[in-house]
Design a protein around this motif. Structure first.
Motif, PDB file in Angstrom:
ATOM      1  N   ARG A 127       0.854  -1.194   0.000  1.00 10.35           N
ATOM      2  CA  ARG A 127       0.000   0.000   0.000  1.00 10.35           C
ATOM      3  C   ARG A 127       0.885   1.238   0.000  1.00 10.35           C
ATOM      4  N   PRO A 128       0.575   2.224  -0.846  1.00 11.67           N
ATOM      5  CA  PRO A 128       1.393   3.434  -0.877  1.00 11.67           C
ATOM      6  C   PRO A 128       1.534   4.073   0.504  1.00 11.67           C
ATOM      7  N   GLY A 129       2.778   4.399   0.857  1.00 13.64           N
ATOM      8  CA  GLY A 129       3.040   5.077   2.116  1.00 13.64           C
ATOM      9  C   GLY A 129       3.106   4.178   3.332  1.00 13.64           C
ATOM     10  N   GLU A 130       2.949   2.862   3.143  1.00 12.18           N
ATOM     11  CA  GLU A 130       2.999   1.927   4.265  1.00 12.18           C
ATOM     12  C   GLU A 130       3.980   0.801   3.955  1.00 12.18           C
ATOM     13  N   PRO A 131       4.562   0.187   4.997  1.00 11.29           N
ATOM     14  CA  PRO A 131       5.449  -0.963   4.753  1.00 11.29           C
ATOM     15  C   PRO A 131       4.675  -2.133   4.149  1.00 11.29           C
ATOM     16  N   ALA A 132       5.392  -3.006   3.482  1.00  8.73           N
ATOM     17  CA  ALA A 132       4.777  -4.234   2.957  1.00  8.73           C
ATOM     18  C   ALA A 132       4.198  -5.049   4.114  1.00  8.73           C
TER      19      ALA A 132
END
Length: 243
Positions: A127-132
């Motif tokens: 998700r954009p802006g979040e860790p995998a």
């Protein structure tokens, strides 16, 4: 059919035998109209791994293709159906040890994915802006040992424990299936894979390439091409879904 996907998405899946195996014991399923995707990896330590994975995938596909199929999908019941089919065939192939496979699947519906999982194939969410986020837990001896450790504790875990399953499709009785629902939204990317991917890529690199490639086709092609450049030690199967 009820509960059809409400998100638009792009999806692509591919499997490759790799460079070290004589046979591809992976199988996968993409049903975009139903928003349903699955991967299976036949157990190499048991006979007929390719048969086991293909039977599990065929069982899922036939459920969706059955005439007049409607109503809500019961993922636990579906996995038990696949488990019984693989178990029954295993008694024919090898009455003493049977056959087995991993199985990881999800369905996209109503702003979330409904996941069912057995084994050490898996699913990532980017998700954009979040860790995998790895949404599944490997059912291996290594993971069970790590789960018992207190915070800060360390323990030597032999490498082969990372590939020794504690659960699989093809066992007697009902199979213990991990079930979870995870909200998703536009811009999310998902990667469903067999462990041929994680044997040659670390999570950080998977995260980087999943964000770098602008189409699911290019992401899957990269994983297979680079995996084989690194020796192709196992069959590689990946399905990428871009919301």
């Amino acid at each position: 059919m009820a509960d059809t996907p409400t998100h638009s998405f792009r999806a692509y899946g591919q499997t490759d035998v790799g460079l070290m195996r004589e046979q591809n014991e992976d199988a996968f399923l993409t049903l975009p109209k139903q928003g349903f995707f699955a991967v299976a990896d036949g157990l190499g330590g048991l006979p007929e791994g390719a048969l086991a994975s293909s039977l599990a995938i065929q069982c899922l596909q036939k459920w969706f293709e059955a005439p007049g199929r409607n109503g809500k999908l019961d993922m636990r019941a579906l996995f038990n159906l696949a488990n019984a089919r693989v178990y029954d065939e295993g008694r024919v192939v090898s009455s003493e040890i049977g056959i087995g496979t991993t199985l990881t699947a999800f369905r996209l519906t109503r702003g979330q994915i409904e996941i069912a999982h057995v084994g050490d194939s898996g699913l990532y969410l980017f998700r954009p802006g979040e860790p995998a986020r790895k949404l599944t837990t490997d059912h291996t001896m290594a993971e069970e040992m790590r789960a018992r450790l207190a915070p800060g504790d360390n323990m030597y875990i032999p490498d082969y424990y990372n590939h020794t399953l504690t659960r699989c499709i093809g066992q007697a009785g009902e199979v213990e299936t991990d079930l979870l629902a995870v909200p998703v939204k536009a811009g999310d990317r998902l990667l469903l894979y067999t462990d041929g991917v994680t044997k040659v890529f670390e999570e950080k690199e998977i995260d980087e390439v999943a964000r770098a490639h602008e189409s699911p086709e290019k992401l899957v092609a990269h994983l297979i091409t680079v995996g084989n450049e690194r020796g192709g030690p196992d069959n590689i199967t990946a399905i990428a879904i871009y919301l």
